[in-house]
Design an enzyme around this catalytic site. Sequence first.
Site, PDB file in Angstrom:
ATOM      1  N   CYS A 115       1.436  -7.752  39.123  1.00  0.00           N
ATOM      2  CA  CYS A 115       2.896  -8.330  38.866  1.00  0.00           C
ATOM      3  C   CYS A 115       3.269  -9.075  40.224  1.00  0.00           C
ATOM      4  CB  CYS A 115       3.870  -7.520  38.515  1.00  0.00           C
ATOM      5  SG  CYS A 115       3.394  -6.726  36.863  1.00  0.00           S
ATOM      6  N   HIS A 256      11.015  -9.237  38.917  1.00  0.00           N
ATOM      7  CA  HIS A 256       9.852  -9.359  38.141  1.00  0.00           C
ATOM      8  C   HIS A 256      10.690  -8.757  36.603  1.00  0.00           C
ATOM      9  CE1 HIS A 256       6.488  -8.327  36.056  1.00  0.00           C
ATOM     10  NE2 HIS A 256       6.446  -7.010  36.150  1.00  0.00           N
ATOM     11  N   ASN A 286       6.692  -9.088  29.502  1.00  0.00           N
ATOM     12  CA  ASN A 286       6.257  -8.915  30.937  1.00  0.00           C
ATOM     13  C   ASN A 286       5.024  -9.699  31.054  1.00  0.00           C
ATOM     14  OD1 ASN A 286       4.863  -8.084  33.256  1.00  0.00           O
ATOM     15  ND2 ASN A 286       5.225  -5.903  32.907  1.00  0.00           N
TER      16      ASN A 286
END
Length: 334
Positions: A115, A256, A286
């Site tokens: 990520c 994030h 996500n």
Amino acid sequence: MAQYAAMRSIGAYVPKKVLSNSDLEKMVDTTDEWIIKRTGIKERHIAAKHESTSDMGAKAASLAIERSGIAKEDIDLVLCATVTPDYFNMPSTACIISKKLDITNVQAFDISAACSGFVYLLSIAKAFIESGMKKNILIIGAEKFSSIVDYTDRATCILFGDGAGAAIISATSDKKESIVDIHASADGTYADFLVTPAPGSVNPANQKMLDEKLNFVQMKGNETFKLAVKTLTQDVIEILESNNLQASDIPHFVPHQANYRIIKAVGDSLGMTKEQVVLTVDKYGNTSAASIPMAINDIYESGRLKEGDLMLLDTFGGGLTWASALLPFAGKTK
Ligand code: UT7
């Protein structure tokens, strides 16, 4: 004359197919209510069967190139961050995207930082430009996370989505346009918090991999959650302090997008208002390395992002890796 690195444009691609919480209710033992309460996610987008990570990356990149006003012939480096590459070993997804965009004969490579990939790429692009080695760099975060998700595992399948985001980072002599600062770090002590055990040199592809589902992402959710809140908060405190800034100086805090509860905990402890915090986890879930550029693209497309606005990016992911970046948006806006 000193050469600085500036973000000239942003672009993103979101695949058409929507996977809603009610769709997931039919697949695993979960509820819309549980997912929203624990994660804030309402839906995520899933790539079509024929759609690869490079297809999505190339579409996001095309938009970023078009919006930058820079001719693709002037791009001298193509970088892609992904943990769901088209091919696990070679060729790199960056090479495939370059070919799809008809940008050949320039350096191209992938990085793997989960990520944190997009912010890691920003740091690489900044270094290449400030050293004078490159002038116009295409950076891409792209993920077909659905290709490594076990849709019988309710602990992970509710979280992830597919998508891509891209930006053009260019040389400038104007310090006001420059990326201000980037802090990036990693700690392999926690490598087992987020892992896809196979295929790889530890567990090469074989029948065992399929039987034991080792090709799917495994996550220690609780442990990752706690460390994410701690690290994301600490990251912001450090980068603001080292640049003599306060949280209130930041119009766009772009964390994030893993879980609304993580974002809220971090935002609250930093004293950020709702207006400062960019939130897309509800509609995309996500998307790993694509999460941050997709979120920037959202505020660009909605008209919320204005030329010169300061952005604070803050990310955390498998590795474990984490990174934060402070930069103005130096492209034309709506
Ligand atoms: O991008 C990289 C970074 N990744 C992250 O930051 C993810 C971080 N972790 C998280 O977001 C959260 O830990 C999760 C959303 C994954 C899980 O939320 P949680 O509040 O930590 O739940 P939990 O794992 O503690 O599970 C609580 C309960 C358990 O049942 P019992 O043992 O209390 O009976 C789970 O089995 O919830 C159960 N559960 C579910 N129930 C309904 C777990 N997943 C589900 C589900 N639907 N999908």
